[in-house]
Design an enzyme around this catalytic site. Sequence first.
Site, PDB file in Angstrom:
ATOM      1  N   ASP A 143      55.944  24.169  20.131  1.00  0.00           N
ATOM      2  CA  ASP A 143      56.022  23.437  18.861  1.00  0.00           C
ATOM      3  C   ASP A 143      55.608  24.338  17.693  1.00  0.00           C
ATOM      4  O   ASP A 143      54.896  23.892  16.782  1.00  0.00           O
ATOM      5  CB  ASP A 143      55.137  22.189  18.913  1.00  0.00           C
ATOM      6  CG  ASP A 143      55.504  21.172  17.832  1.00  0.00           C
ATOM      7  OD1 ASP A 143      56.633  21.267  17.312  1.00  0.00           O
ATOM      8  OD2 ASP A 143      54.683  20.307  17.510  1.00  0.00           O
ATOM      9  N   PRO A 190      44.355  10.375  13.352  1.00  0.00           N
ATOM     10  CA  PRO A 190      43.862  10.918  12.078  1.00  0.00           C
ATOM     11  C   PRO A 190      43.031  12.180  12.268  1.00  0.00           C
ATOM     12  O   PRO A 190      42.475  12.415  13.339  1.00  0.00           O
ATOM     13  CB  PRO A 190      42.999   9.772  11.517  1.00  0.00           C
ATOM     14  CG  PRO A 190      42.544   9.036  12.737  1.00  0.00           C
ATOM     15  CD  PRO A 190      43.665   9.124  13.722  1.00  0.00           C
ATOM     16  N   LYS A 193      39.668  15.994  14.948  1.00  0.00           N
ATOM     17  CA  LYS A 193      40.922  15.342  15.304  1.00  0.00           C
ATOM     18  C   LYS A 193      40.608  14.213  16.285  1.00  0.00           C
ATOM     19  O   LYS A 193      40.026  14.422  17.340  1.00  0.00           O
ATOM     20  CB  LYS A 193      41.877  16.349  15.935  1.00  0.00           C
ATOM     21  CG  LYS A 193      43.268  15.781  16.231  1.00  0.00           C
ATOM     22  CD  LYS A 193      44.127  16.767  16.996  1.00  0.00           C
ATOM     23  CE  LYS A 193      44.561  17.932  16.139  1.00  0.00           C
ATOM     24  NZ  LYS A 193      45.554  18.771  16.854  1.00  0.00           N
TER      25      LYS A 193
END
Length: 867
Positions: A673, A561, A576
């Site tokens: 990514d 989360p 984070k």
Amino acid sequence: MSFNPMICNSHTINYHLLLFLLVVQIIGSLLLQHCEGRETITIDNEIRDDNETLVSAGERFRLGFFTPEGVHNKERFVGIWYYRDPKTVVWVANRNKNLSDSFGVFGIADDGNLKVLDRNKITYFSTDLESSSASNRTVKLFDSGNLVLIDNQSGSVLWQSFDHPTDTFLPGMKMDDKKKLTSWKSAKDPGRGNFTFELDEELSNGPIYLTRKRTTTYWKSGDSGGFDSPNELPSGVAYLLSNFSTKSKRYKNLIVTERSYNNTRLLMNSSGEIQYFNWSNGNNLWSLIWSEPRDNCSVYNFCGKFASCNSQNSTVCNCVAGCEPVSPENWVTGDFESGCTRKSPTCNKEGSDIFHNLMLMKVGKPDSQSYDAADSDEACRKECLDNCHCQAYLYNGGNDTGRVSDNSTHGCWIWNTDLINLQEGYPDYNLSIRVAAFEIGGGNPNNQSKVPQNSETVPLKSVIISTTLIFLILLLCSFSYVVYRRKTAAKRRETREGMRGNPLTHLHDSERQVRELIGTSHFKDDDKEAIDVPFFDMEIILAATNNFSDENKLGQGGFGPVYKGMLPGGQEVAVKRLSIYSGQGLEEFKNEVVLIAKLQHRNLVRLLGYCIKAEEKILLYEYMRNRSLDAFIFDQTLGMLLGWEKRFDIILGIARGLLYLHQDSRLRIVHRDLKTSNILLDEEMNPKISDFGLARIVGGKETEANTNRVVGTYGYMSPEYALDGLFSIKSDVFSFGVVVLEIISGKRNTGFYNSKEATNLLGYAWRLWKEERAMDLVDQTLLESCSRSEVLKCINVGLLCVQEDPSDRPTMTNVVLMLGGETATLLNPKQPAFVARKRLSSTPSSSSSKQEAQSHNELTFSLGEGR
């Protein structure tokens, strides 16, 4: 004419059916009117917690029982909300005492008071009027949102909700010194919160309003932003608070237009912000027009006394000349409330003080009136020097170098108390603060008061002792340093201390050190020292996130989360948290802590700190208010906020960030990514690349590497990486090309299904390019604002980046030159790569962007084998 009985029977059946339907419709209308349509309450027809409501005549407001959104328990309140927006509650009756079941009643009691009762006749709310006959009273909900208790005989108003507001000010209310708005405790609890908004005082040029946090002033119009005018409120807010009947008197200096403010409201929210909203009929949502405090410097006396505030600086608060923090340890943690104090007292001897000019400085209102006898800066300065209580002065000679009031052309203003609310960045101000001469070296920086010539000479003995002590301290430090160097590993210590040898050797050692840190199974104490970002205690993180409360949760990813946090100094952060149930995350955590700590660029998200305690692994990032790029470009409503000029700037920003990773940083990094959901937007919509959990170092002059673990997001991965495990800087170039085409088209590559055109966005863009219809790719919202030449250039660059052969793709250096060049001739692209869809075992993304809570979740996959 013959008679047909079947026709007659058919007509009879139709007639009875129509009659039956008409009766049902009438009964339904009456029931609906009873449940929802009525606008009044009498002694005989109270409102019960059974979907019964009052609705104002024009269907603008509704009253009834409700449970706050997100509350799971059976907590019932009576409130008023907008008919078209049930989630926006503007008034609550029993805000501090909820009913625990759905058997409540709201109506006129036997004593004539309006009450909220439970099944046992226990009172949860009452108007507390003198007892009277209930049969002579009626309650009515008006289109203004005002709930009124009326005496039927005289027609007079006995009680009205406008005199007892909760957290919302509506058009038609009167904000006098008897009323205040009180925030909810939280977004889920309408009980009385910590913040109130109220009228402070009336001045000749308008009223001053303030927000209190419990008993202390939190924000104040005028003082929080400067003392030159109390009317810092926008004209719309001022007009709303002017109560319409007195606006010409109280707001004579404002230019307002006569228009309806029925679609506006003022909210004192649970976070301490007073907010002004306007309803947008086109978008069917509330738009935030104005909010205060807008930043830390707008908070009343945020930096304390004798300290200036600048929200643009890395350190928000700084002590003025001649002053130092009262509590240095609190300032380190970002708590500036204690402010600063003078290092040395002033006014010790005649002529021993000078004045230090604080250029571009705004300051809170002085405690005394202006000194009208001073007709020059010299006279104003002398008035301050002659008064030992004077801390500072400001002279306005009519040349806009110290404007104090719009109503005067000149004046001398004197501060006899501590200076508060100092703000930098206001060119109309030039404040002169009193300072002991020796505190700034005995100089005279502004050719003002002279330092006396008969100052005592420092004794020679004191000079010799001081010099000897300094020499001994330096010698001891040098010896300690030599011992320290001999007891540590030479190469690692040289890198950590920043050796002065060959730069190439330094780069090599830095890269080796990073690889070693990432390769370890855990962080040792020495490793923590080698990381270039602060380590935060778990207690600070728990306090910042309210113990990781769901209210502060921004989103959820494969990493774990993400929460919004507030550090002690008021800085917002995104936290984070590595989930202990995540199948991945430890390697990604080390990647982000070690790699991003070495990267500094305006188009990369900044890592602020980290925390490791037991099984907890936490990262702290700068908070990005506008979330991720995909939340805008793939949303028809939000997408209109990004015109072509801003989208082109975003494309350039992403390109510059990748160029830094591939070439200009100390480490050659492949992101692996890159996607629209990993591009975050700051307050000014500037792009920042995030999520370095999958990033890898390509050392030295390497341009490619391979891996046995292929991870990434379908639709953005290059074919050589997805199929063979080969990744390089050209892999990022491919992902960049996909992102560019998505920004231009407003469509997802993986969500594009058009059997007539192509199976994905790349194929569609290629077909349009070959048919010379490339402009058909552009998002319809951009057609009026875009530059055709820039759009075609970006499409060309995007198609060059997604070519199948990596050697055909340009480097990011060439991409930046092509995008920024005016006359560069671009190559014609070859057919883009089409990655075949395969059955792949999917896992969530390595880590979710901090502001991805409302973004589309792309499929991120991991292959067990590769070459």
